[in-house]
Motif scaffolding. Structure first.
Motif, mmCIF file in Angstrom:
data_model
loop_
_atom_site.group_PDB
_atom_site.id
_atom_site.type_symbol
_atom_site.label_atom_id
_atom_site.label_comp_id
_atom_site.label_asym_id
_atom_site.label_seq_id
_atom_site.Cartn_x
_atom_site.Cartn_y
_atom_site.Cartn_z
ATOM 1 N N SER A 70 -36.024 65.552 39.826
ATOM 2 C CA SER A 70 -36.654 65.423 38.511
ATOM 3 C C SER A 70 -38.125 65.021 38.622
ATOM 4 O O SER A 70 -38.482 64.094 39.353
ATOM 5 N N PRO B 93 -31.779 69.727 33.575
ATOM 6 C CA PRO B 93 -31.006 69.312 34.747
ATOM 7 C C PRO B 93 -30.110 70.460 35.208
ATOM 8 O O PRO B 93 -29.606 71.236 34.403
ATOM 9 N N GLN C 247 -34.035 71.382 39.260
ATOM 10 C CA GLN C 247 -34.081 71.542 37.818
ATOM 11 C C GLN C 247 -34.348 73.018 37.517
ATOM 12 O O GLN C 247 -34.868 73.745 38.365
#
Length: 217
Positions: A93, A146, A152
């Motif tokens: 992330s 996600p 991602q």
């Protein structure tokens, strides 16, 4: 001017208060009647064409990397894990903030090429996270979703710099973009797009956080 000097010059412009204006990507196109504020899974939003491109991205990327001409192999090796399809690490992330984003192209007519860094911004809320390229001639922007422990998914669109707005994702297939975000080292990420410009096979952006200026430091 070499790459390091260009990056330092870009950072100096940012911390001096002259950073480019921030733009948010156009909201994702949603079917009529969908009003939930909760983040949606990317699988419910991706177009059929981009689903196919995402599924074949690793194969396309691997072939493009293997086909880099011998005269460019040393430069390719200097990029290390950035251009290795198998180099993704856990915790992919992207934290909100400003990033130096450098385009790397693989395959096609170019074989292998890198470009001077521009600026990208990661922004959002607890529900949605966006990534927008702020400078340069082509400005991709979209939303991050996600997916697995190592990536991602990016869904968005692109616009030329002289155009003020871009359509929402899935409205105009010619401007749709999909890709993956992966972390390849400490403070080093990549955005790998399923569509490339300049006759290339893969467009990849190196994303490195820009150190913020702290008043009084």
């Amino acid at each position: 001017m070499n790459h390091g000097s260009l990056l330092l010059a870009s950072i100096a412009v940012l911390v001096s208060g002259c950073a480019v204006k921030h733009h948010r990507p156009t909201p994702l196109h949603r079917a009529p009647g969908v009003t939930s504020q909760a983040p949606m899974a990317w699988e419910t939003l991706v177009t059929a064409a981009d689903r196919v491109r995402l599924a074949s991205l690793n194969e396309v990327w691997t072939k493009a990397r293997a086909a880099v001409p011998g005269r460019l192999r040393a430069k390719l090796a200097q990029e290390g894990p950035l251009v290795d399809p198998a180099a993704a690490l856990d915790l992919p992330s992207l934290p909100p903030g400003t990033y130096s984003c450098r385009l790397v192209r693989l395959g096609g007519r170019v074989g292998f090429a890198t470009f001077k860094p521009d600026f990208c911004t990661v922004d959002g809320t607890a529900r949605n996270l966006s990534l927008t390229k702020q400078s340069g001639s082509v400005l991709p922007g979209g939303w991050l979703f996600p997916d697995t422990d190592r990536r991602q998914i990016f869904l968005g669109t692109f616009r030329p710099a002289h155009v003020k707005t871009a359509p929402a994702y899935s409205v105009n297939a010619a401007q749709d973009l999909a890709g993956i975000v992966e972390r390849v080292a400490a403070f080093r990420w990549r955005l790998v797009l399923t569509r490339a410009g300049g006759g290339a096979a893969v467009d990849l952006y190196e994303l490195v956080p820009v150190t913020p200026h702290v008043p009084g430091s």
